[in-house]
Motif scaffolding. Sequence first.
Motif, mmCIF file in Angstrom:
data_model
loop_
_atom_site.group_PDB
_atom_site.id
_atom_site.type_symbol
_atom_site.label_atom_id
_atom_site.label_comp_id
_atom_site.label_asym_id
_atom_site.label_seq_id
_atom_site.Cartn_x
_atom_site.Cartn_y
_atom_site.Cartn_z
ATOM 1 N N LEU A 72 0.686 -1.189 0.186
ATOM 2 C CA LEU A 72 0.144 -0.025 -0.029
ATOM 3 C C LEU A 72 0.772 1.260 -0.004
ATOM 4 O O LEU A 72 0.660 2.294 -0.520
ATOM 5 C CB LEU A 72 -0.879 0.132 1.353
ATOM 6 C CG LEU A 72 -2.285 -0.980 1.225
ATOM 7 C CD1 LEU A 72 -2.767 -1.250 2.482
ATOM 8 C CD2 LEU A 72 -3.189 -0.490 0.129
ATOM 9 N N GLU A 73 2.001 1.072 0.764
ATOM 10 C CA GLU A 73 2.852 2.526 0.779
ATOM 11 C C GLU A 73 3.412 2.849 -0.570
ATOM 12 O O GLU A 73 3.336 3.820 -1.053
ATOM 13 C CB GLU A 73 3.917 2.111 1.761
ATOM 14 C CG GLU A 73 4.830 3.292 1.957
ATOM 15 C CD GLU A 73 6.010 2.996 3.050
ATOM 16 O OE1 GLU A 73 6.964 3.715 3.245
ATOM 17 O OE2 GLU A 73 5.887 2.082 3.720
ATOM 18 N N THR A 75 2.413 1.858 -3.446
ATOM 19 C CA THR A 75 1.421 1.828 -4.474
ATOM 20 C C THR A 75 0.972 3.554 -4.199
ATOM 21 O O THR A 75 1.005 4.181 -5.253
ATOM 22 C CB THR A 75 0.073 1.333 -4.085
ATOM 23 O OG1 THR A 75 0.583 -0.193 -4.510
ATOM 24 C CG2 THR A 75 -0.765 1.404 -5.158
ATOM 25 N N PHE A 76 0.541 3.894 -3.293
ATOM 26 C CA PHE A 76 0.064 5.288 -2.876
ATOM 27 C C PHE A 76 0.917 6.484 -2.558
ATOM 28 O O PHE A 76 0.648 7.433 -2.682
ATOM 29 C CB PHE A 76 -1.096 5.223 -1.770
ATOM 30 C CG PHE A 76 -2.271 4.404 -2.281
ATOM 31 C CD1 PHE A 76 -3.151 4.841 -3.038
ATOM 32 C CD2 PHE A 76 -2.518 3.087 -1.831
ATOM 33 C CE1 PHE A 76 -4.311 4.204 -3.474
ATOM 34 C CE2 PHE A 76 -3.563 2.244 -2.229
ATOM 35 C CZ PHE A 76 -4.439 2.758 -3.161
ATOM 36 N N PHE A 77 2.003 6.071 -1.941
ATOM 37 C CA PHE A 77 3.003 7.094 -1.252
ATOM 38 C C PHE A 77 4.113 7.086 -1.668
ATOM 39 O O PHE A 77 5.141 7.922 -1.602
ATOM 40 C CB PHE A 77 3.113 6.923 0.194
ATOM 41 C CG PHE A 77 1.613 6.923 0.824
ATOM 42 C CD1 PHE A 77 0.969 8.212 0.692
ATOM 43 C CD2 PHE A 77 1.320 5.806 1.261
ATOM 44 C CE1 PHE A 77 -0.233 8.079 1.407
ATOM 45 C CE2 PHE A 77 0.028 5.719 2.168
ATOM 46 C CZ PHE A 77 -0.761 7.026 1.812
ATOM 47 N N PHE A 181 -7.278 2.831 4.869
ATOM 48 C CA PHE A 181 -7.891 2.364 3.502
ATOM 49 C C PHE A 181 -9.148 1.496 3.369
ATOM 50 O O PHE A 181 -9.467 0.710 4.230
ATOM 51 C CB PHE A 181 -6.845 1.347 2.960
ATOM 52 C CG PHE A 181 -5.468 1.904 2.623
ATOM 53 C CD1 PHE A 181 -5.152 2.695 1.434
ATOM 54 C CD2 PHE A 181 -4.509 2.083 3.725
ATOM 55 C CE1 PHE A 181 -4.018 3.068 1.339
ATOM 56 C CE2 PHE A 181 -3.128 2.597 3.441
ATOM 57 C CZ PHE A 181 -2.965 3.227 2.250
ATOM 58 N N PRO A 193 -4.193 -3.691 -4.306
ATOM 59 C CA PRO A 193 -4.263 -2.224 -3.623
ATOM 60 C C PRO A 193 -5.339 -1.286 -4.386
ATOM 61 O O PRO A 193 -5.861 -0.200 -3.986
ATOM 62 C CB PRO A 193 -2.941 -1.688 -3.740
ATOM 63 C CG PRO A 193 -2.352 -2.709 -4.510
ATOM 64 C CD PRO A 193 -2.885 -3.888 -4.658
ATOM 65 N N SER A 194 -5.327 -1.378 -5.775
ATOM 66 C CA SER A 194 -6.386 -0.627 -6.616
ATOM 67 C C SER A 194 -7.777 -0.691 -6.125
ATOM 68 O O SER A 194 -8.553 0.125 -6.594
ATOM 69 C CB SER A 194 -6.089 -0.888 -7.993
ATOM 70 O OG SER A 194 -6.419 -2.291 -8.603
ATOM 71 N N ARG A 197 -9.056 2.824 -1.414
ATOM 72 C CA ARG A 197 -8.755 4.336 -1.121
ATOM 73 C C ARG A 197 -8.386 4.662 -0.082
ATOM 74 O O ARG A 197 -9.055 4.257 0.867
ATOM 75 C CB ARG A 197 -9.904 4.915 -1.891
ATOM 76 C CG ARG A 197 -11.124 5.158 -1.179
ATOM 77 C CD ARG A 197 -12.432 5.911 -1.732
ATOM 78 N NE ARG A 197 -13.685 5.665 -0.810
ATOM 79 C CZ ARG A 197 -13.939 6.494 0.189
ATOM 80 N NH1 ARG A 197 -12.868 7.542 0.616
ATOM 81 N NH2 ARG A 197 -15.010 6.615 0.676
ATOM 82 N N PRO A 198 -7.347 5.460 -0.241
ATOM 83 C CA PRO A 198 -7.007 5.982 1.173
ATOM 84 C C PRO A 198 -7.688 7.104 1.790
ATOM 85 O O PRO A 198 -7.950 8.007 0.817
ATOM 86 C CB PRO A 198 -5.240 6.347 0.914
ATOM 87 C CG PRO A 198 -5.319 6.792 -0.414
ATOM 88 C CD PRO A 198 -6.502 5.953 -1.219
#
Length: 266
Positions: A72-73, A75-77, A181, A193-194, A197-198
């Motif tokens: 997740l990290e 993917t999003f950050f 999430f 992960p898609s 949504r965070p």
Amino acid sequence: MEAESSFTDAKDEAVDEWSALLCTQLNGSKNLKEKWSNFKKLTKKNENNLVLPFLDSNGNILFEEEDKEKILEDTFFKGNHLNANNFDNDFYTEIMEKYINITLSEEVEEEGYMNEEISRDELEGSIAKLKKNSAPGPDNIFTELIINAGDSLISTLLHIFNKSIEEGRIPIQWKRANVKFLKKAGKSNYNHPSSYRPISLTSVLGKTMERIITTRVECYVESENILDIEQEGFRHFRSTTNALLNLTQSILDGFNLDNFTLAVLN
């Protein structure tokens, strides 16, 4: 088959009971607001938002929380959109120059309120707009504490906020967020992960002060007509409905004048 039939009967019975309760509650409501409130209470989803195991690029199933957090990290950050080299430095410099010119302009000095101390009325007005039952940020301060604050706490917050403005600094806890999430609706599976949504849970104190400053900035920007007259987003009493109405009117005007209407959408 018998077990399946029993399950179906029990489910149908539960649905009937729920429908009857919903109708009873709605019929007993005194006004439209109460009807809507009862409807939301009875139809509110209590969904488990735990992140399910992920499948990595090799098809392995990841059960450990640390492994899921790492994906997740990444993917999003850690995407390219957060790479400083991707920012337009010329555009950033231009915007910063405009910002500095505005903050140092004579109009801002004459208006006064932009640089004044935060008043008690401003603070209490911002607190009144806080949402109840909101999750706390990293500082673990709940909105209920601020909403039900007494005179002593209000005075203390007022001192902290004004000290922050005076020194040009804000507490580090107000800059942090607890990221949760949530599952996106309608996904066929939640092993990627898609499918999530965070959301960021930030400090209620930080949000209270942000609203005060935002209100001041909005007041100045609107009174000085800084924004384009056609901008509908992020403005009070404006919405996508206004934009659609303006577009529809332009099309009708063009039609009446036997002209074409062109639109660029992205």
